[in-house]
Each structure stands twice: as C-alpha cells, then as structure tokens.
Design an enzyme around this catalytic site. Structure first.
Site, mmCIF file in Angstrom:
data_model
loop_
_atom_site.group_PDB
_atom_site.id
_atom_site.type_symbol
_atom_site.label_atom_id
_atom_site.label_comp_id
_atom_site.label_asym_id
_atom_site.label_seq_id
_atom_site.Cartn_x
_atom_site.Cartn_y
_atom_site.Cartn_z
ATOM 1 N N PHE A 81 1.032 -1.762 -0.613
ATOM 2 C CA PHE A 81 0.245 0.145 -0.243
ATOM 3 C C PHE A 81 0.642 1.411 -0.032
ATOM 4 O O PHE A 81 1.575 1.744 1.102
ATOM 5 C CB PHE A 81 -0.860 -0.172 0.788
ATOM 6 C CG PHE A 81 -1.697 1.199 1.180
ATOM 7 C CD1 PHE A 81 -3.301 1.560 1.305
ATOM 8 C CD2 PHE A 81 -1.314 2.574 2.202
ATOM 9 C CE1 PHE A 81 -4.256 2.703 0.560
ATOM 10 C CE2 PHE A 81 -1.857 3.830 2.279
ATOM 11 C CZ PHE A 81 -3.366 3.334 1.005
ATOM 12 N N ASP A 109 9.246 3.104 1.693
ATOM 13 C CA ASP A 109 7.804 3.382 1.849
ATOM 14 C C ASP A 109 8.319 3.359 3.744
ATOM 15 O O ASP A 109 7.606 1.759 3.970
ATOM 16 C CB ASP A 109 7.199 3.343 1.140
ATOM 17 C CG ASP A 109 6.005 3.525 1.890
ATOM 18 O OD1 ASP A 109 5.672 3.939 2.606
ATOM 19 O OD2 ASP A 109 4.385 3.670 1.510
ATOM 20 N N LYS A 150 2.913 8.921 9.333
ATOM 21 C CA LYS A 150 2.340 9.271 10.512
ATOM 22 C C LYS A 150 3.240 8.962 11.673
ATOM 23 O O LYS A 150 2.579 10.252 11.588
ATOM 24 C CB LYS A 150 2.146 7.359 10.511
ATOM 25 C CG LYS A 150 1.100 6.534 8.770
ATOM 26 C CD LYS A 150 0.931 5.650 9.180
ATOM 27 C CE LYS A 150 -0.601 5.078 8.377
ATOM 28 N NZ LYS A 150 -0.658 4.425 6.897
#
Ligand code: PLP
Length: 410
Positions: free
Chosen positions: A134, A218, A247
């Site tokens: 993702f 990522d 995040k």
C-alpha cells in the site's frame, strides 16, 4: 439527533460508519462522548507516537503557533531546517542527503514517484512495486498500490507501474536497465502486517544498484522508531536511494517527507515539485519535537522491548483463535485462525480497547511508543477478554465460519 446521524448525513461515504466518537485523549487512552475510556492500541494508525496530548507535542505546537506558523516555500524557517537536518541524521544520509516536505504519506510517495520519473526519463519507463503493498490513495500512489480492487473504480491508472510478487526470484527476473525504480514497504502494514522474505531488502538493494534503478523504501508506517530502529531498512544494514515517511513522525500533526540519499538528491531542480503547506513551520516544529522526544526517551529501543513483551503475552494467552504474530517492534500483526478479525475488533471496542483489522484474519496492534507495563498488561487482559467474547459467540453459532470452508474445526 445522534452523532451517528450527523456523521451519516454530513461525512463523505468513502469511509465506513465511525465506531465511536472520541472527544479527548491522554497518553495511551481516549474518551468517548459518554465519558467511556478506551485503551488506544491503534494510535490513529501508527501516528500518535507519543500518545495523546503529550506535553512535548502540546508545547511545540502552541509555542510555534504563537511564533510563526506558515510562510510558504519562498522562505526558510528554523524548524524546517532543524527537522531536515534531524531526518538526514536519523536516516543516515550523510551530507549529500536532502529532504522534501509534504503533508501526508501519499504526498511523500507522490514526490517519490516524481523522483523515479526524473531518474528514469525516456529510457527507463518501468517502475516496479509489490503486489499487496500500500502506497496511498491519490491517483499517483494508487497506481503504485498493487491492489486491483482499489484501482478498479478509478481506471485508467498512470502507466508504467508493474507489480511483482514479494520474492527475490521475481525481482531478479523483472529488473533490467529500463527500470527507473523499485518501491517497497519493508513490512506491509495495510496488507495485514506482512513481513518481506528474509534478505529481501538486501537483495533488492543489490539488484537495483546493478541495473541503475532507484530503491525507494516506503517507511510511512514503519518509520519513526516503530520497528525498533529509526527506519526498518536499518535492520538490514542497507542504504536506499529514497525513503518516505509520514504517520509517526508528526505524532498527530499531518506531515510527510521524502528523504533522498546520494545522487538521488540531485534529481529535483527548481520548478519540478512543490507544495504550499509542505514543510511549514508549525508542522516541522512539532515533528522535530516529537522525534527529539523519541530520541531522548529512547523509545526506539522501547519499541523493541515492548513489542517483544506484547508478542510473548499474546502467545501466552494460548487462545485457539490466535495462530501467531508478524511484524517487528510495535508494528504487530496478530494472525487469527479464523476470519473473525472484524468481530474481535468490535468485541475489543465493547471491552474498551481500540485495535483494528487490516484484513479478515489479522489484528493490527500499533500502540504509542510510550506505553509501559500498565498499558501492556491492560492490553493483554482486554485482548484476552475480546477473544473470549468472540469464541463464545462462535460456540453458540456452533459452526465454523462460513467464509472459511477449508478450515479444520478446532
Ligand atoms: C498510511 C500509508 C500511506 C499513505 O499515507 P496517507 O497519509 O494516508 O496518505 C502510504 N504508505 C504506507 C506504507 C502507509 O502505511
């Protein structure tokens, strides 16, 4: 009218119904509108690294808001330069590294996508990504996200992206001199906290370097100390060409960044990318303070230790519903023996515990890095109670779950 009515009428329907309405948080706890307390082991999806309303977060935010919040990227600010230097140091880029600031994970990955195109030019049109990984919901990052069901309503995708299974053999077979970049999630969080095979990142580094392709990692979910290193790639001792973060670095303030290494740092030139809000003084001051606190309190080492404590505790519950754990540090996937993850999450909420289910047979546990023995013990008790609630319901039901016909009844 209830808050559920308001939410149902006024909020976009791209999200399912909200499970609760929270009005306040402190440490690893949140409270709903009725004053009910929940232990928050989701932490806004691995975002609230210091928990809720941490004094360092509050102080940095309020002090910077009262000093200088935003000036645009025509100008520099001290917090922006401080955070860039801090991220370079923590990622180990050395002097050549550079930082591009964004406002979210997807935006950080959009910047990485453009970096890959700048590197590839006309000679290297191919970009490789992993099936089930993702990378975001914007059109560019959706094109990088190997989940056909997510892409389908929005076809056609940006061209050039190919998806590979997560094996070293598939990588070896796919990479050639027409590949601009490979993007990988070191642990696939949204896919259910799925680890890469042993040695994958090291092999990916070697293979991409051999063919002149960029390796982009990522670290939006794995970064900021969550896995027991500042960045998950550091467990493998490799140096990527670029890393994306978001995040956990802001501790609750929306901020993302692309960190480049070596010659990848020379790819962007004036006019090739930008953002009005990216790198503003408010966000960078908060992220800098959050990372400084993670460093000061040694929360990276704590993530390893608390992660091990939770994993051991979950194993020790001996529940028939649990088959094991995945992930690293405080990025934990609890694998279930039956596809009842959503029922476990609902039962947990009833018991006053916030966790989530990235898929039907995985529970994701990503608490604040600040948790101590009290929170760990409370989590284990609440999680055990939630499993018992679901197990009791299954026994009453008397049959294996219909969605798992191949399963051997316990
Ligand atoms: C959450 C996440 C993203 C997207 O971040 P947003 O801030 O939601 O845009 C991208 N990649 C990974 C690995 C993520 O976990």
């Amino acid at each position: 009218m209830t808050w559920q009515d308001d939410a149902g009428r006024d909020l976009v329907r791209s999200f399912g119904p909200r499970m609760a309405m929270f009005v306040r948080g402190e440490g690893a706890y949140v409270w709903d509108a009725d004053g009910r307390r929940y232990l928050d082991f989701l932490a806004g999806i691995a975002v609230n690294s210091l928990g809720h309303a941490h004094p360092v977060f509050v102080e940095a935010l309020t002090r910077q808001a009262a000093t200088l919040a935003h000036v645009s990227n025509y100008f520099a600010t001290p917090p922006q330069l401080e955070l860039a230097a801090r991220l370079k140091r923590l990622a180990g880029t050395g002097d050549e590294g550079r930082v591009y600031f964004a406002n979210s994970g997807a935006e950080a990955n959009e910047a990485a996508f453009k970096l890959a195109r700048l590197h590839g030019g006309a000679d290297r049109p191919r970009i490789l990504a992993l099936t089930d990984a993702f990378h975001g919901r914007t059109m560019g990052t959706l094109a990088l996200t190997g989940k056909p069901a997510m892409q389908e309503p929005f076809l056609p995708m940006t061209p050039g992206v190919e998806f590979l299974p997560s094996t070293i053999a598939a990588l070896e077979a796919a990479v050639d001199d027409r590949v601009a970049a490979l993007i990988v999630e070191p642990i696939k969080g949204e896919a259910g906290v799925v680890d890469l095979p042993e040695g994958y990142l090291a092999a990916a580094r070697e293979i991409t370097a051999r063919h002149g392709a960029l390796l982009i990692v990522d670290e939006i979910q794995t970064g900021a100390g969550r896995t027991g290193e500042w960045f998950a790639f550091q467990h493998e001792g490799i140096t990527p060409d670029a890393v994306t973060v978001a995040k956990g670095i802001g501790g609750g303030f929306p901020i993302g960044a692309l960190i480049t290494f070596g010659s990848a740092s020379d790819l962007f030139y004036p006019g090739t990318h930008g953002s009005t809000f990216g790198g503003n003084a408010l966000g960078t001051a908060v992220a800098s303070a959050v990372l400084a606190e993670i460093e000061r309190a040694d929360l990276v080492a704590a993530a390893s230790a608390r992660g091990a404590q939770i994993r051991d505790g979950v194993e020790a519950l001996g529940s028939e519903l649990v088959s094991g754990t995945r992930g690293r540090g405080l990025l934990i996937g609890i694998a279930l023996t039956r596809p009842v993850a959503k029922a476990v999450v609902a039962a947990a909420a009833e018991h006053g515990l916030v966790i989530n289910a990235p898929n039907d047979d995985t529970i994701r546990v990503v608490p604040p890095l600040t948790i101590g023995d009290i929170e760990v013990d409370e989590f284990l008790a609440l999680f055990a109670a939630s499993l018992r609630t679901v197990q009791d319901a299954l026994l009453l039901d008397g049959s294996p779950h219909p969605a798992s016909p191949s399963e051997v009844p316990a």
